[in-house]
Design a protein around this motif. Sequence first.
Motif, PDB file in Angstrom:
ATOM      1  N   THR A 252       0.840  -1.199   0.000  1.00  0.00           N
ATOM      2  CA  THR A 252       0.000   0.000   0.000  1.00  0.00           C
ATOM      3  C   THR A 252       0.868   1.238   0.000  1.00  0.00           C
ATOM      4  O   THR A 252       2.021   1.219   0.432  1.00  0.00           O
ATOM      5  N   LEU A 253       0.310   2.314  -0.490  1.00  0.00           N
ATOM      6  CA  LEU A 253       0.976   3.615  -0.507  1.00  0.00           C
ATOM      7  C   LEU A 253       0.211   4.571   0.386  1.00  0.00           C
ATOM      8  O   LEU A 253      -1.013   4.478   0.502  1.00  0.00           O
ATOM      9  N   SER A 254       0.937   5.490   0.991  1.00  0.00           N
ATOM     10  CA  SER A 254       0.267   6.535   1.756  1.00  0.00           C
ATOM     11  C   SER A 254      -0.473   7.447   0.772  1.00  0.00           C
ATOM     12  O   SER A 254      -0.248   7.389  -0.446  1.00  0.00           O
ATOM     13  N   LYS A 255      -1.334   8.289   1.297  1.00  0.00           N
ATOM     14  CA  LYS A 255      -2.094   9.211   0.442  1.00  0.00           C
ATOM     15  C   LYS A 255      -1.144  10.104  -0.356  1.00  0.00           C
ATOM     16  O   LYS A 255      -1.352  10.337  -1.546  1.00  0.00           O
ATOM     17  N   GLU A 256      -0.088  10.568   0.315  1.00  0.00           N
ATOM     18  CA  GLU A 256       0.881  11.440  -0.352  1.00  0.00           C
ATOM     19  C   GLU A 256       1.657  10.680  -1.437  1.00  0.00           C
ATOM     20  O   GLU A 256       1.890  11.207  -2.530  1.00  0.00           O
ATOM     21  N   GLN A 257       2.054   9.446  -1.120  1.00  0.00           N
ATOM     22  CA  GLN A 257       2.773   8.639  -2.096  1.00  0.00           C
ATOM     23  C   GLN A 257       1.893   8.326  -3.307  1.00  0.00           C
ATOM     24  O   GLN A 257       2.368   8.361  -4.445  1.00  0.00           O
ATOM     25  N   LEU A 258       0.627   8.025  -3.060  1.00  0.00           N
ATOM     26  CA  LEU A 258      -0.288   7.732  -4.157  1.00  0.00           C
ATOM     27  C   LEU A 258      -0.490   8.961  -5.033  1.00  0.00           C
ATOM     28  O   LEU A 258      -0.488   8.860  -6.266  1.00  0.00           O
ATOM     29  N   THR A 259      -0.628  10.119  -4.427  1.00  0.00           N
ATOM     30  CA  THR A 259      -0.784  11.362  -5.193  1.00  0.00           C
ATOM     31  C   THR A 259       0.437  11.597  -6.080  1.00  0.00           C
ATOM     32  O   THR A 259       0.303  11.924  -7.263  1.00  0.00           O
ATOM     33  N   GLU A 260       1.633  11.418  -5.513  1.00  0.00           N
ATOM     34  CA  GLU A 260       2.866  11.588  -6.291  1.00  0.00           C
ATOM     35  C   GLU A 260       2.945  10.557  -7.417  1.00  0.00           C
ATOM     36  O   GLU A 260       3.356  10.886  -8.532  1.00  0.00           O
ATOM     37  N   ALA A 261       2.569   9.313  -7.128  1.00  0.00           N
ATOM     38  CA  ALA A 261       2.614   8.257  -8.131  1.00  0.00           C
ATOM     39  C   ALA A 261       1.631   8.532  -9.267  1.00  0.00           C
ATOM     40  O   ALA A 261       1.941   8.280 -10.434  1.00  0.00           O
ATOM     41  N   ILE A 262       0.465   9.043  -8.933  1.00  0.00           N
ATOM     42  CA  ILE A 262      -0.530   9.373  -9.960  1.00  0.00           C
ATOM     43  C   ILE A 262       0.016  10.448 -10.874  1.00  0.00           C
ATOM     44  O   ILE A 262      -0.049  10.330 -12.110  1.00  0.00           O
ATOM     45  N   LEU A 263       0.561  11.504 -10.295  1.00  0.00           N
ATOM     46  CA  LEU A 263       1.120  12.592 -11.107  1.00  0.00           C
ATOM     47  C   LEU A 263       2.269  12.094 -11.973  1.00  0.00           C
ATOM     48  O   LEU A 263       2.375  12.450 -13.154  1.00  0.00           O
TER      49      LEU A 263
END
Length: 77
Positions: free
Chosen positions: A4-15
């Motif tokens: 799993t990714l943290s919310k911040e990590q997921l946001t960065e990964a999406i971008l």
Amino acid sequence: MPITLSKEQLTEAILATQQYMEDEFDLEIGELKARFLIEFFLKEIGPQAYNQGVDDADAYFRAKLEDLKGSCFEPRS
């Protein structure tokens, strides 16, 4: 155990995924498609990459442990 990714990590990964798709394929994708793509890779490839990292670390430390005596030995005078 799922990766799993943290919310911040997921946001960065999406971008990063959106930018990659645009740069490499000249394709703009939305946040939802990028999120699904990330979730797919986390589910399908993440465990293999994680296990490879664990195996690499294990081999590294085993090699160091095998040479522990040689590394720590101090000859008596």
